[in-house]
Design a protein around this motif. Structure first.
Motif, PDB file in Angstrom:
ATOM      1  N   UNK A 269       3.934  15.293  -5.717  1.00  0.00           N
ATOM      2  CA  UNK A 269       4.822  14.360  -6.401  1.00  0.00           C
ATOM      3  C   UNK A 269       4.158  13.001  -6.509  1.00  0.00           C
ATOM      4  N   UNK A 270       3.515  12.544  -5.452  1.00  0.00           N
ATOM      5  CA  UNK A 270       2.843  11.236  -5.487  1.00  0.00           C
ATOM      6  C   UNK A 270       1.741  11.222  -6.547  1.00  0.00           C
ATOM      7  N   UNK A 271       0.958  12.281  -6.625  1.00  0.00           N
ATOM      8  CA  UNK A 271      -0.106  12.345  -7.647  1.00  0.00           C
ATOM      9  C   UNK A 271       0.484  12.390  -9.031  1.00  0.00           C
ATOM     10  N   UNK A 272       1.617  13.076  -9.192  1.00  0.00           N
ATOM     11  CA  UNK A 272       2.255  13.181 -10.512  1.00  0.00           C
ATOM     12  C   UNK A 272       2.807  11.837 -10.915  1.00  0.00           C
TER      13      UNK A 272
END
Length: 72
Positions: A66-69
């Motif tokens: 989620x953080x990378x997205x």
């Protein structure tokens, strides 16, 4: 003591002995049954720990994804 009284007393002792024997057998069966129950509980505890670890790792992986997205 008459013959009837002696027979009655003997029957009482036999009955008490049988009751004691039955009670001891019941206790032994309960003790014998508790061993597999304890083993099963240990196995379930181990499975629970493994499952919780896997879920924790999955949650960390999802958070990282989620953080990378979000950063894109």
């Amino acid at each position: 003591m008459t013959e009837f009284e002696a027979a009655s007393l003997l029957a009482t002792y036999v009955q008490a002995g049988v009751a004691l024997l039955v009670g001891l057998v019941q206790c032994a069966l309960i003790a014998y049954g508790l061993k597999p129950m304890r083993q099963g509980a240990r196995y379930r505890d181990q499975q629970h720990e493994e499952t919780m670890l896997a879920l924790q790792q999955q949650g960390e992986g999802l958070r990282a994804l989620i953080e990378r997205t979000v950063q894109r």
